[in-house]
Design a protein around this motif. Structure first.
Motif, PDB file in Angstrom:
ATOM      1  N   MET A  73      15.210 126.705  50.135  1.00 31.25           N
ATOM      2  CA  MET A  73      16.523 126.781  49.531  1.00 31.25           C
ATOM      3  C   MET A  73      16.781 128.126  49.519  1.00 31.25           C
ATOM      4  N   ASN A  74      18.074 128.458  50.121  1.00 31.52           N
ATOM      5  CA  ASN A  74      18.705 129.883  50.324  1.00 31.52           C
ATOM      6  C   ASN A  74      18.692 130.432  48.835  1.00 31.52           C
ATOM      7  N   PRO A  75      17.904 131.813  48.659  1.00 33.36           N
ATOM      8  CA  PRO A  75      17.598 132.418  47.366  1.00 33.36           C
ATOM      9  C   PRO A  75      19.064 132.435  46.566  1.00 33.36           C
ATOM     10  N   TYR A  76      20.139 132.662  47.510  1.00 31.78           N
ATOM     11  CA  TYR A  76      21.386 132.728  46.672  1.00 31.78           C
ATOM     12  C   TYR A  76      22.184 131.593  45.949  1.00 31.78           C
ATOM     13  N   ALA A  77      21.958 130.470  46.891  1.00 36.33           N
ATOM     14  CA  ALA A  77      22.098 129.262  46.440  1.00 36.33           C
ATOM     15  C   ALA A  77      21.404 128.699  45.105  1.00 36.33           C
ATOM     16  N   GLN A  78      20.052 129.069  45.261  1.00 39.04           N
ATOM     17  CA  GLN A  78      19.251 128.710  44.182  1.00 39.04           C
ATOM     18  C   GLN A  78      19.912 129.719  42.917  1.00 39.04           C
ATOM     19  N   ALA A  79      19.983 130.866  42.918  1.00 38.71           N
ATOM     20  CA  ALA A  79      20.486 131.602  41.822  1.00 38.71           C
ATOM     21  C   ALA A  79      21.821 131.148  41.215  1.00 38.71           C
ATOM     22  N   VAL A  80      22.741 130.557  42.121  1.00 36.82           N
ATOM     23  CA  VAL A  80      23.941 129.811  41.563  1.00 36.82           C
ATOM     24  C   VAL A  80      23.544 128.814  40.764  1.00 36.82           C
ATOM     25  N   ILE A  81      23.067 127.872  41.232  1.00 36.64           N
ATOM     26  CA  ILE A  81      22.291 126.694  41.019  1.00 36.64           C
ATOM     27  C   ILE A  81      21.608 126.800  39.333  1.00 36.64           C
ATOM     28  N   LEU A  82      20.572 127.620  39.305  1.00 33.75           N
ATOM     29  CA  LEU A  82      19.994 127.832  38.277  1.00 33.75           C
ATOM     30  C   LEU A  82      20.883 128.865  37.181  1.00 33.75           C
ATOM     31  N   SER A  83      21.922 129.418  37.529  1.00 32.99           N
ATOM     32  CA  SER A  83      22.970 130.201  36.588  1.00 32.99           C
ATOM     33  C   SER A  83      23.516 129.090  35.826  1.00 32.99           C
ATOM     34  N   ALA A  84      24.115 127.993  36.730  1.00 33.77           N
ATOM     35  CA  ALA A  84      25.228 126.976  35.987  1.00 33.77           C
ATOM     36  C   ALA A  84      24.075 126.127  35.196  1.00 33.77           C
ATOM     37  N   SER A  85      22.853 125.982  35.604  1.00 32.96           N
ATOM     38  CA  SER A  85      22.030 125.168  34.824  1.00 32.96           C
ATOM     39  C   SER A  85      21.720 125.888  33.322  1.00 32.96           C
ATOM     40  N   THR A  86      21.599 127.122  33.362  1.00 32.73           N
ATOM     41  CA  THR A  86      21.642 127.806  32.290  1.00 32.73           C
ATOM     42  C   THR A  86      22.328 127.669  31.075  1.00 32.73           C
ATOM     43  N   LEU A  87      23.621 127.561  31.475  1.00 29.58           N
ATOM     44  CA  LEU A  87      24.598 127.237  30.524  1.00 29.58           C
ATOM     45  C   LEU A  87      24.281 125.799  29.852  1.00 29.58           C
TER      46      LEU A  87
END
Length: 192
Positions: A1-15
């Protein structure tokens, strides 16, 4: 998975995971022993977020560790695997469930470093007695273990095995009814 897409998904999950993270930090030592079995990234909040977001069966174990009355308030944010049922008074650290759908764990006790695949049943017999599972036990797909029996440490129960009698430590059992095919590293053929 693209590292930027992964960072966005993980950030949304963090909330949505803020309560999970807080509770993880409160029970970090015990949860980390389980998390090591799931994560190539080791332990810590980042690994916890990644595993908890991706693996429903880890959530079941996490909610089990928190306890029924605490976890009820956060399960709706990240639902567990609905077909994995855990009814054990005690499960040791370092537990690993692997894609466990349709699994029912009703044991008196499960030791440390337990590994379990899908379609496994640990259950009681007609007298209501449940099995006691030792440390370092691995149970593979479709196995059934029931009754007031003891499964020793470092036992492997093969796929589809039906175990209704005690199994000594350091064995591999297979079949229906189960027989010991390996004991202390040597090939054998011993009825239980």
């Amino acid at each position: 998975m693209n590292p930027y897409a992964q960072a966005v998904i993980l950030s949304a999950s963090t909330l949505r995971m803020l309560p999970h993270i807080a509770l993880y930090l409160m029970k970090k030592r015990q949860i980390d022993a389980d998390l090591r079995k799931y994560s190539a990234d080791g332990t810590g909040v980042g690994a916890f977020i990644k595993v908890c977001t991706r693996q429903r069966v880890f959530r079941n174990l996490f909610y089990y560790r928190l306890g029924e009355y605490v976890s009820v308030f956060i399960k709706w944010l990240l639902p567990p695997e609905r077909t994995l049922t855990i009814w054990c008074p005690e499960i040791g650290e370092g537990c690993h469930f692997e894609h466990n759908y349709a699994t029912y764990l009703n044991a008196e006790r499960i030791g440390r470093d337990f590994y379990c695949l899908h379609l496994v049943t640990l259950g009681n017999d007609s007298q209501g007695q449940r099995p006691v599972i030792g440390d370092g036990v691995s149970i593979y797909t479709g196995a059934t273990v029931f009754g007031g029996i003891h499964i020793g440490d470092n036992v492997t129960i093969g796929a589809g095995a039906v175990v209704s009698k005690d199994v000594p430590a350091n064995c591999t059992v297979v079949g229906n009814p189960a027989v010991i095919v390996r004991k202390d590293g040597e090939r054998v053929n011993i009825k239980l």
